[in-house]
Motif scaffolding. Structure first.
Motif, short mmCIF file in Angstrom:
data_model
loop_
_atom_site.label_atom_id
_atom_site.label_comp_id
_atom_site.label_asym_id
_atom_site.label_seq_id
_atom_site.Cartn_x
_atom_site.Cartn_y
_atom_site.Cartn_z
N ASP A 48 0.71 -1.04 0.04
CA ASP A 48 0.00 0.19 0.10
C ASP A 48 0.77 1.33 0.01
OD1 ASP A 48 0.76 -0.50 2.72
OD2 ASP A 48 -1.16 0.16 3.42
N VAL A 49 2.17 1.14 0.66
CA VAL A 49 2.87 2.37 0.66
C VAL A 49 3.56 2.55 -0.77
CG1 VAL A 49 5.02 3.21 1.39
CG2 VAL A 49 3.53 2.04 3.04
N LEU A 50 3.88 1.31 -1.28
CA LEU A 50 4.38 1.50 -2.61
C LEU A 50 3.20 2.38 -3.85
CD1 LEU A 50 6.06 -2.17 -3.62
CD2 LEU A 50 7.13 0.39 -3.68
N ALA A 51 2.15 1.86 -3.62
CA ALA A 51 1.01 2.46 -4.31
C ALA A 51 0.67 3.99 -4.18
CB ALA A 51 -0.34 1.72 -4.37
N LEU A 52 1.14 4.57 -2.90
CA LEU A 52 1.08 5.67 -2.48
C LEU A 52 2.07 6.34 -2.97
CD1 LEU A 52 -0.99 7.91 -1.17
CD2 LEU A 52 0.51 7.52 1.11
N LEU A 53 3.23 6.11 -2.98
CA LEU A 53 4.46 6.61 -3.34
C LEU A 53 4.49 6.79 -4.76
CD1 LEU A 53 7.19 5.02 -1.02
CD2 LEU A 53 6.70 7.38 -1.06
N GLU A 54 3.99 5.82 -5.74
CA GLU A 54 3.75 6.05 -7.12
C GLU A 54 2.80 7.09 -7.53
OE1 GLU A 54 2.88 1.78 -8.26
OE2 GLU A 54 4.76 1.17 -7.66
N GLU A 55 1.76 7.05 -6.81
CA GLU A 55 1.07 8.31 -7.11
C GLU A 55 1.65 9.50 -6.69
OE1 GLU A 55 -3.21 8.47 -5.46
OE2 GLU A 55 -2.20 9.73 -4.07
N HIS A 56 2.53 9.56 -5.63
CA HIS A 56 3.13 10.88 -5.39
C HIS A 56 4.06 11.14 -6.48
CE1 HIS A 56 5.12 13.83 -2.96
NE2 HIS A 56 6.67 13.07 -2.93
N LEU A 57 4.92 10.31 -7.03
CA LEU A 57 5.90 10.57 -8.00
C LEU A 57 5.26 10.82 -9.19
CD1 LEU A 57 8.37 7.73 -7.19
CD2 LEU A 57 9.07 10.12 -7.24
N ARG A 58 4.19 10.37 -9.76
CA ARG A 58 3.28 10.79 -10.94
C ARG A 58 3.06 12.16 -10.72
NH1 ARG A 58 0.81 5.70 -10.33
NH2 ARG A 58 -0.94 6.72 -9.28
N ASP A 59 2.49 12.64 -9.53
CA ASP A 59 1.91 13.88 -9.50
C ASP A 59 2.87 14.90 -9.64
OD1 ASP A 59 -0.53 13.21 -9.30
OD2 ASP A 59 -0.73 13.56 -7.31
#
Length: 208
Positions: free
Chosen positions: A67-78
């Motif tokens: 779940d952390v990976l998913a949030l960090l990937e969203e963060h990087l995309r933004d």
């Protein structure tokens, strides 16, 4: 939400059980068990690793948890959508496992749902850098970022960090982040460490 994380240094399981109704005990204890290997990692945390702030558990966590990976990937995309690529300094999950970095996650005390993350990069004994501050879309407006920042500030003071620095964007997208840092007393400054002058980057510092 308070502006200082009162972290327990002893009896983590007992302190959480004392504060939670009986129906929540198993959830709080299971969250501690899940983090046991992370808490004992080589990345130091001088204060107790879990804080219970108004139903939000803030503790040292694994940047490679699903779940952390998913949030960090969203963060990087933004970050890449909001700033030129050369101005993006957000760390990827692998970089966040570096021994110089301590990584926190905020989770719902009842469900374990991931609410937000934040990290501290320690440059030397007295200099730290705030990294990877992110709140999930569903948790915005709950004071999660303030709680994570307060916990990191407490950790900095316990370690003897005297100056905390950060880099964020200058675009409107980053206005809420800049407002949060101003609320906590961060002051604008020039580039630090390996950063350079950049119209897309704003630099801040806080004396502790």
């Amino acid at each position: 939400m308070t502006t200082a994380a009162k972290l327990s240094t002893t009896g983590l399981g007992a302190s959480l059980v004392d504060r939670q109704p009986h129906s929540r005990m198993r959830v709080a204890i299971s969250l501690i068990d899940l983090r046991a290997s992370v808490i004992c990692s080589t990345r130091p945390a001088t204060i107790g690793s879990i804080a219970n702030l108004g139903g939000v558990l803030i503790g040292i966590d694994d940047p490679k948890a699903p779940d952390v990976l998913a949030l960090l990937e969203e963060h990087l995309r933004d970050m890449f959508a909001s700033s030129p690529a050369e101005s993006v300094h957000a760390l990827d999950p692998e970089a966040l496992t570096d021994p110089s970095i301590t990584f926190w996650a905020a989770r719902d005390a009842e469900t374990g749902e991931l609410l937000g993350v934040g990290a501290l990069k320690q440059h030397d004994a007295t200099m730290g850098e705030l990294k990877s501050m992110r709140t999930s879309a569903a948790a915005r407006g709950r004071g999660v970022a303030s709680a994570v920042l307060a916990a990191i500030l407490e950790e900095c003071r316990a370690r003897g960090v005297r100056e905390l620095y950060l880099e964020t964007g200058t675009q409107d997208y980053f206005a809420p982040a800049r407002a949060l840092y101003a609320k906590y007393g961060f002051r604008s400054r020039g580039p630090f460490a390996d950063y350079t002058d950049d119209a897309s980057s704003a630099y801040f510092e806080l004396a502790l």
